[in-house]
Design an enzyme around this catalytic site. Structure first.
Site, short mmCIF file in Angstrom:
data_model
loop_
_atom_site.label_atom_id
_atom_site.label_comp_id
_atom_site.label_asym_id
_atom_site.label_seq_id
_atom_site.Cartn_x
_atom_site.Cartn_y
_atom_site.Cartn_z
N PRO A 36 84.58 -24.26 1.76
CA PRO A 36 83.83 -23.02 1.17
C PRO A 36 84.69 -21.81 1.41
CG PRO A 36 82.66 -24.57 2.63
CD PRO A 36 83.99 -25.31 2.66
N GLU A 37 84.72 -21.01 0.72
CA GLU A 37 85.48 -19.78 0.74
C GLU A 37 84.57 -18.55 0.98
OE1 GLU A 37 88.20 -19.25 -2.62
OE2 GLU A 37 88.23 -21.62 -3.00
N LYS A 90 86.55 -17.09 6.52
CA LYS A 90 85.82 -18.45 6.55
C LYS A 90 85.01 -18.67 7.84
CE LYS A 90 89.14 -19.77 3.06
NZ LYS A 90 90.42 -20.73 3.07
N ARG A 146 99.36 -26.00 -1.78
CA ARG A 146 98.03 -26.36 -2.63
C ARG A 146 98.54 -26.13 -4.09
NH1 ARG A 146 93.40 -25.18 0.20
NH2 ARG A 146 92.41 -26.03 -1.21
#
Ligand code: ZN
Length: 263
Positions: free
Chosen positions: A2-3, A52, A251
């Site tokens: 989740p951002e 976050k 990433r």
């Protein structure tokens, strides 16, 4: 993972469900049991988010600090709650609602001083009134590519891998331009885009970067990767050019070589 839009979304939702109530706090799985005892029976004042991270603030001054990480998952349940499903680390039972949490990276009880230490390590969060100037100060000094900088929570808090790709695409920026080479006007545009896309994410509880026109349906109805312009897509939602990927800051980063030419 989740951002930032999602932690704020959960904070608002959980405040609505549980704030102002005496909570029974337990740890069915056991790993949070000691800390759960410290706050059980206390009144939850409010839930806030920063980047976050999430903070469940009790009247007693104690705070449950949560970072969902990659696997953290909330479940909203009624009262009395059913038997726990899976490894429930934290269970918060209010008057009419129960919230379960499985698999977080961080779940602990802290005080305000420790919370401040967490906050001090984070850059500005656009959804928490974070200051643009604080982000610019770090970016203009950095020799790293902007595509790596955006994932650094100490520069801007709340951007994850999807926002990174979509924000860079939104402002037409090549991910490999170095922070120190980024024109101020382009940074201004990037900050505006970050705020706007995060606000849309908060409103709908999910990241949506395509317009209703591009999607061919109302934004609230767009599902899956159709919500994005480049992330996880074969072709760019704006220009239809094939999307390519590069590895940046460990990433996978999706980008449209046609839309993202500024470097
Ligand atoms: Zn494109």
């Amino acid at each position: 993972m989740p951002e930032g839009h999602k932690t704020h979304f959960f904070a608002r939702e959980h405040s609505q469900l549980l704030a102002g109530q005496v909570l029974k706090v337990t740890s069915p799985q056991g790993r949070f049991r000691g800390d759960a005892r410290k706050v059980s029976g206390k009144i939850l004042a409010q839930v806030t988010a920063l980047g976050k991270h999430m903070f469940y603030e009790f009247d007693s001054g104690q705070i449950i600090h949560i970072h969902l990480g990659r696997y953290g998952k909330f479940r909203n349940l009624a009262c009395p709650p059913p038997a726990p499903v899976g490894q429930v680390r934290l269970r918060m039972i209010g008057d009419e609602n129960t919230i379960d949490l499985n698999g977080p990276t961080t779940c602990r009880v802290i005080d305000d001083e420790l919370r401040q230490q967490v906050a001090n390590k984070l850059g500005p969060d656009p959804l928490a009134g974070g200051r643009k100037a604080d982000a610019w100060e770090k970016i203009q000094k950095s020799k790293k590519p902007i595509g790596a900088i955006l994932l650094d929570q100490s520069v801007i808090a709340g951007i994850g891998n999807i926002f990174r790709a979509e924000i860079l695409h939104d402002v037409g920026l090549s991910p490999d331009i170095r922070g120190c080479d980024l024109p101020r006007a382009k940074f201004d545009q990037l900050w505006r885009s970050t705020r706007r896309l995060m606000k849309v994410g908060l409103k709908y509880g999910k990241i949506v970067t395509v317009t209703a026109k591009q999607a061919g349906m109302p934004i609230a109805k767009v599902q899956g990767k159709e919500r994005f312009c480049v992330y996880g897509r074969k072709n760019c939602a704006v220009c239809d050019h094939p999307v390519d990927t590069i590895e940046l800051a460990s990433r996978k980063l999706y980008r449209c070589p046609s839309c993202q030419k500024v470097r």
